[in-house]
Scaffold this active site. Sequence first.
Site, PDB file in Angstrom:
ATOM      1  N   ASN A  19     -11.463 -49.633  -1.830  1.00 11.49           N
ATOM      2  CA  ASN A  19     -10.186 -49.690  -2.542  1.00 11.49           C
ATOM      3  C   ASN A  19     -10.298 -50.829  -3.555  1.00 11.49           C
ATOM      4  O   ASN A  19     -10.200 -51.995  -3.199  1.00 11.49           O
ATOM      5  CB  ASN A  19      -9.059 -49.968  -1.531  1.00 11.49           C
ATOM      6  CG  ASN A  19      -7.725 -50.182  -2.215  1.00 11.49           C
ATOM      7  OD1 ASN A  19      -7.569 -49.911  -3.405  1.00 11.49           O
ATOM      8  ND2 ASN A  19      -6.754 -50.689  -1.464  1.00 11.49           N
ATOM      9  N   LYS A  65      -8.291 -51.587  -5.892  1.00 15.77           N
ATOM     10  CA  LYS A  65      -7.006 -52.145  -6.322  1.00 15.77           C
ATOM     11  C   LYS A  65      -6.994 -52.280  -7.849  1.00 15.77           C
ATOM     12  O   LYS A  65      -7.574 -51.443  -8.528  1.00 15.77           O
ATOM     13  CB  LYS A  65      -6.745 -53.483  -5.610  1.00 15.77           C
ATOM     14  CG  LYS A  65      -6.959 -53.348  -4.091  1.00 15.77           C
ATOM     15  CD  LYS A  65      -6.478 -54.520  -3.307  1.00 15.77           C
ATOM     16  CE  LYS A  65      -6.743 -54.260  -1.829  1.00 15.77           C
ATOM     17  NZ  LYS A  65      -6.222 -55.307  -0.975  1.00 15.77           N
ATOM     18  N   HIS A  79      -0.241 -47.822   1.109  1.00 16.95           N
ATOM     19  CA  HIS A  79      -0.874 -49.141   1.234  1.00 16.95           C
ATOM     20  C   HIS A  79       0.210 -50.220   1.319  1.00 16.95           C
ATOM     21  O   HIS A  79       1.246 -50.120   0.655  1.00 16.95           O
ATOM     22  CB  HIS A  79      -1.798 -49.391   0.033  1.00 16.95           C
ATOM     23  CG  HIS A  79      -2.676 -50.585   0.246  1.00 16.95           C
ATOM     24  ND1 HIS A  79      -2.220 -51.871   0.087  1.00 16.95           N
ATOM     25  CD2 HIS A  79      -3.956 -50.686   0.663  1.00 16.95           C
ATOM     26  CE1 HIS A  79      -3.197 -52.718   0.387  1.00 16.95           C
ATOM     27  NE2 HIS A  79      -4.268 -52.021   0.739  1.00 16.95           N
ATOM     28  N   GLU A  81       0.472 -53.018   0.020  1.00  9.59           N
ATOM     29  CA  GLU A  81       0.858 -53.619  -1.264  1.00  9.59           C
ATOM     30  C   GLU A  81       1.875 -52.738  -1.986  1.00  9.59           C
ATOM     31  O   GLU A  81       2.749 -53.228  -2.689  1.00  9.59           O
ATOM     32  CB  GLU A  81      -0.396 -53.868  -2.120  1.00  9.59           C
ATOM     33  CG  GLU A  81      -1.193 -55.050  -1.564  1.00  9.59           C
ATOM     34  CD  GLU A  81      -2.687 -54.988  -1.814  1.00  9.59           C
ATOM     35  OE1 GLU A  81      -3.137 -54.201  -2.665  1.00  9.59           O
ATOM     36  OE2 GLU A  81      -3.411 -55.744  -1.125  1.00  9.59           O
ATOM     37  N   GLU A 108      -4.371 -51.261   8.760  1.00 11.48           N
ATOM     38  CA  GLU A 108      -4.617 -52.486   8.003  1.00 11.48           C
ATOM     39  C   GLU A 108      -3.567 -53.530   8.353  1.00 11.48           C
ATOM     40  O   GLU A 108      -2.468 -53.531   7.775  1.00 11.48           O
ATOM     41  CB  GLU A 108      -4.563 -52.202   6.499  1.00 11.48           C
ATOM     42  CG  GLU A 108      -5.617 -51.222   6.026  1.00 11.48           C
ATOM     43  CD  GLU A 108      -5.912 -51.405   4.542  1.00 11.48           C
ATOM     44  OE1 GLU A 108      -7.080 -51.604   4.212  1.00 11.48           O
ATOM     45  OE2 GLU A 108      -4.978 -51.368   3.729  1.00 11.48           O
ATOM     46  N   GLY A 159      -7.186 -59.358   2.413  1.00 15.22           N
ATOM     47  CA  GLY A 159      -7.503 -60.325   1.362  1.00 15.22           C
ATOM     48  C   GLY A 159      -7.406 -61.770   1.813  1.00 15.22           C
ATOM     49  O   GLY A 159      -7.399 -62.682   0.989  1.00 15.22           O
ATOM     50  N   SER A 212     -10.158 -57.562   5.202  1.00 18.24           N
ATOM     51  CA  SER A 212     -11.275 -58.509   5.179  1.00 18.24           C
ATOM     52  C   SER A 212     -12.541 -57.984   5.854  1.00 18.24           C
ATOM     53  O   SER A 212     -13.239 -58.732   6.544  1.00 18.24           O
ATOM     54  CB  SER A 212     -10.850 -59.859   5.774  1.00 18.24           C
ATOM     55  OG  SER A 212      -9.804 -60.427   4.997  1.00 18.24           O
TER      56      SER A 212
HETATM   57  P1  PGA Z   1      -9.517 -56.540   1.722  1.00 15.09           P
HETATM   58  O1  PGA Z   1      -8.496 -55.352   1.365  1.00 15.09           O
HETATM   59  O2  PGA Z   1     -10.791 -55.901   2.210  1.00 15.09           O
HETATM   60  O3  PGA Z   1      -9.714 -57.287   0.442  1.00 15.09           O
HETATM   61  O4  PGA Z   1      -8.871 -57.367   2.791  1.00 15.09           O
HETATM   62  C1  PGA Z   1      -8.410 -54.206   2.159  1.00 15.09           C
HETATM   63  C2  PGA Z   1      -7.324 -53.283   1.653  1.00 15.09           C
HETATM   64  O5  PGA Z   1      -6.251 -53.777   1.278  1.00 15.09           O
HETATM   65  O6  PGA Z   1      -7.486 -52.053   1.618  1.00 15.09           O
END
Ligand code: PGA
Length: 247
Positions: free
Chosen positions: A9, A11, A95, A97, A164, A170, A209
């Site tokens: 992903n 983003k 997601h 976000e 998640e 992140g 992460s």
């Molecule tokens: P990350 O993001 O690996 O940077 O923690 C994962 C995601 O939000 O899909």
Amino acid sequence: MRKPFIAANWKMNKTIGETKSFLDEFIPLVKDAKDVDIIIAPPFTSLGIASAMLKDTNIQLSAQDIFYEEKGAFTGEVSPVMLADAGCEHVIIGHSERRQYFHETDEIVNKKIKAARKQGLDVIFCIGESLEERESGKTLDVLEREVENGLKDVPADGIVVAYEPIWAIGTGKTATIEQAQEAHKYIRERLASIYGNKANEIRILYGGSVTPDNVDSLMACEDVDGALVGGASLKPDSFARIVKFKK
Ligand code: PGA
């Protein structure tokens, strides 16, 4: 047997030129990776170049979001028909976000999932609890609510679930193996209450992460069938190592 599913992903990262450079390097690195579904979700603006470059490779294309209407006066939105037309086979929906910054509710997520499936797009359906919810002991309640509302009246085919935990996205804080397995097992039980035996065929990804250093131990968990990778998917060698996780 559930085939491992490893998805990038990106983003809001990478221009068209950066997408091209990444894929020039990445495609040869994973060309021999077998028995794993490899998915890349670039931003909308890079779908065209990615679709052209991924043709005849073992890598599949995903979008990061979708709108639930087929067409019309919805300025800025992208429809299921358009995503399929652009070469997408998958789409990420729900997601955290999107839920947090764009106020997506369980109802909107459910409408998006139905619209994507109607167009034949496979769905990477994201769920997960916040730190506050975990600390107040509400994790399993949140997962139950998100699974039940998100998948209301949705058949099992073409659905991949991504767990998640929001506090792990992140942040460099990964869920422990025990936390991941507990959540995944619970999600599978919820899926079984909706789909019966078919729940055993649904892949449940871990996201938050994931790195080359922790992917092997996460993938060793019984109910972890893959990974949704943000930060560590932006570099070809790092994402290739994740795709080639060791069992
Ligand atoms: P990350 O993001 O690996 O940077 O923690 C994962 C995601 O939000 O899909």
